[in-house]
Design an enzyme around this catalytic site. Sequence first.
Site, PDB file in Angstrom:
ATOM      1  CG  HIS A 198      -5.385   8.081   3.485  1.00 38.30           C
ATOM      2  ND1 HIS A 198      -4.806   8.733   2.438  1.00 38.30           N
ATOM      3  CD2 HIS A 198      -5.514   6.785   3.086  1.00 38.30           C
ATOM      4  CE1 HIS A 198      -4.586   7.879   1.445  1.00 38.30           C
ATOM      5  NE2 HIS A 198      -5.006   6.695   1.815  1.00 38.30           N
ATOM      6  N   GLY A 199      -7.807   8.469   7.213  1.00 38.03           N
ATOM      7  CA  GLY A 199      -8.006   8.823   8.611  1.00 38.03           C
ATOM      8  C   GLY A 199      -9.469   8.870   9.011  1.00 38.03           C
ATOM      9  CG  HIS A 241      -6.055   4.741  -1.748  1.00 43.22           C
ATOM     10  ND1 HIS A 241      -4.961   4.292  -1.039  1.00 43.22           N
ATOM     11  CD2 HIS A 241      -5.951   4.204  -2.984  1.00 43.22           C
ATOM     12  CE1 HIS A 241      -4.231   3.528  -1.832  1.00 43.22           C
ATOM     13  NE2 HIS A 241      -4.807   3.457  -3.020  1.00 43.22           N
ATOM     14  N   GLY A 242      -8.917   5.693   1.224  1.00 41.46           N
ATOM     15  CA  GLY A 242      -9.598   6.550   2.202  1.00 41.46           C
ATOM     16  C   GLY A 242     -11.086   6.291   2.315  1.00 41.46           C
ATOM     17  CB  SER A 249     -12.609   4.287   7.068  1.00 40.05           C
ATOM     18  OG  SER A 249     -11.686   3.217   7.135  1.00 40.05           O
ATOM     19  CG  ASN A 253      -7.156   0.908  -0.547  1.00 38.73           C
ATOM     20  OD1 ASN A 253      -7.504  -0.008  -1.272  1.00 38.73           O
ATOM     21  ND2 ASN A 253      -5.982   1.511  -0.652  1.00 38.73           N
ATOM     22  CB  ILE A 254     -11.488  -0.465   4.729  1.00 35.93           C
ATOM     23  CG1 ILE A 254     -12.582   0.045   3.764  1.00 35.93           C
ATOM     24  CG2 ILE A 254     -11.961  -0.337   6.182  1.00 35.93           C
ATOM     25  CD1 ILE A 254     -13.793  -0.847   3.655  1.00 35.93           C
ATOM     26  CG  ASP A 255      -5.395   1.144   8.049  1.00 38.87           C
ATOM     27  OD1 ASP A 255      -5.678   0.475   9.065  1.00 38.87           O
ATOM     28  OD2 ASP A 255      -4.244   1.575   7.856  1.00 38.87           O
ATOM     29  CG  ASP A 270      -1.973   0.970   1.305  1.00 37.94           C
ATOM     30  OD1 ASP A 270      -2.402   1.406   0.227  1.00 37.94           O
ATOM     31  OD2 ASP A 270      -2.414   1.312   2.422  1.00 37.94           O
TER      32      ASP A 270
HETATM   33  P1  13P Z   1      -8.939   4.880   5.559  1.00 40.87           P
HETATM   34  O1  13P Z   1      -8.066   5.743   6.406  1.00 40.87           O
HETATM   35  O2  13P Z   1     -10.185   5.620   5.140  1.00 40.87           O
HETATM   36  O3  13P Z   1      -9.292   3.584   6.185  1.00 40.87           O
HETATM   37  O4  13P Z   1      -8.153   4.556   4.193  1.00 40.87           O
HETATM   38  C1  13P Z   1      -7.204   3.531   4.137  1.00 40.87           C
HETATM   39  C2  13P Z   1      -6.402   3.546   2.888  1.00 40.87           C
HETATM   40  O5  13P Z   1      -6.679   4.233   1.932  1.00 40.87           O
HETATM   41  C3  13P Z   1      -5.220   2.678   2.836  1.00 40.87           C
HETATM   42  O6  13P Z   1      -4.476   2.869   1.685  1.00 40.87           O
HETATM   43  O1  G3H Z   2      -3.153   4.940   3.562  1.00 44.70           O
HETATM   44  C1  G3H Z   2      -2.731   4.753   4.691  1.00 44.70           C
HETATM   45  C2  G3H Z   2      -3.060   3.499   5.388  1.00 44.70           C
HETATM   46  O2  G3H Z   2      -4.136   3.701   6.271  1.00 44.70           O
HETATM   47  C3  G3H Z   2      -1.836   2.976   6.078  1.00 44.70           C
HETATM   48  O3  G3H Z   2      -1.566   3.743   7.199  1.00 44.70           O
HETATM   49  O4  G3H Z   2       0.828   4.313   6.838  1.00 44.70           O
HETATM   50  O5  G3H Z   2      -0.240   4.518   9.101  1.00 44.70           O
HETATM   51  O6  G3H Z   2       0.211   2.258   8.106  1.00 44.70           O
HETATM   52  P1  G3H Z   2      -0.079   3.716   7.857  1.00 44.70           P
HETATM   53 ZN    ZN Z   3      -4.527   4.887   0.924  1.00 44.37          ZN
END
Ligand code: 13P
Ligand code: G3H
Ligand code: ZN
Length: 326
Positions: free
Chosen positions: A195-196, A228-229, A231, A271-273, A99
């Site tokens: 993101h975030g 991406h981003g 969530s 993408n979900i983090d 990623d």
């Molecule tokens: P979130 O912060 O919205 O979960 O996005 C994650 C992401 O894009 C990882 O590449």
């Molecule tokens: O896009 C970012 C992802 O959420 C990964 O986050 O770089 O803090 O591991 P990180």
């Molecule tokens: Zn991302």
Amino acid sequence: MAVSYKDLGFVNTRAMFKKAMAEGYAVPAYNFNNMEQLQAIVSACLETQSPVILQISSGARKYADKTLLRYMGQGAVEMMKRMASEKGLKEIPIALHLDHGDTFELCKSCIESGFSSVMIDGSHLPFNENIALTKQVVEYAHPFDVTVEGELGILAGVEDDVSAEQHTYTRPEEVQEFVEGTGVDSLAIAIGTSHGAYKFKPGQEQTIRLDILEEIEKRIPGFAIVLHGSSSVPPELVKIINDNGGRLQDAVGIPEPDLRKAAKSAVCKINIDSDGRLAVTAAIRKTLNEKPSEFDPRKYLGPAREALKELFMRKNKEVLGSANRV
Ligand code: 13P
Ligand code: G3H
Ligand code: ZN
């Protein structure tokens, strides 16, 4: 010594995206940094019979040790196969993806260590430099049958050490030249996701630019798009965190109806983090708050893993539409 992802049981994203495009859903790309997250992702995707992309960021590699994370990914394939046979389920396709790779060397190193897919994120570079860097990675990756994701446009928010105040939306008039000039397999675009856990400011309209997505689809029909981003920052998780000593003020994510619409379109990977981070934090805070004498990590990481699994199962079924697509 270099190792091929094919010997580790991973697949690249090509067939995954082809099927997702034809059937109108998106493959989940979930980030992991530790064992519990990985277990939750794999068991949720196996039980919902969803393909999955395991994502490792360079931050994750720094946190957990790059070799260990790759071996954990490999172990996850073995775990999935064993669980599938025990439960009488079909095995699911698993891709191991870098990623936000920021250099050619990082992408090369991941490919050599067994990744089946890499992202080269040249989105902060001038257009022609982004094309040149992305092309260099594609030319290295394709002879190994590793798929490559590029990015055009800049997401607001924080990515690793880089942060941007404002979105720079992807310009639809640039996508065809980028895709043809680089040979990438998929394209991440900026249409208002970020993101975030703070994706919109208080009072701001909480929606993404699906009109730009539509315009992009017209320029490169049938080409796999990545968001991406994405969530959704579930309010119930934010509430559990805040009710148990946390302080997440004005945390807000992408509305799920927008994500559902995107998943039905040419968006093949979401993408979900952050949502996973929220689920883990909520469960740990709640357990430790309710049981202050608890000090066995399994007693709070176990419920966190369970909460994470439930979250991913719901996403696959209700948001991405990837359940029962194996
Ligand atoms: P979130 O912060 O919205 O979960 O996005 C994650 C992401 O894009 C990882 O590449
Ligand atoms: O896009 C970012 C992802 O959420 C990964 O986050 O770089 O803090 O591991 P990180
Ligand atoms: Zn991302």
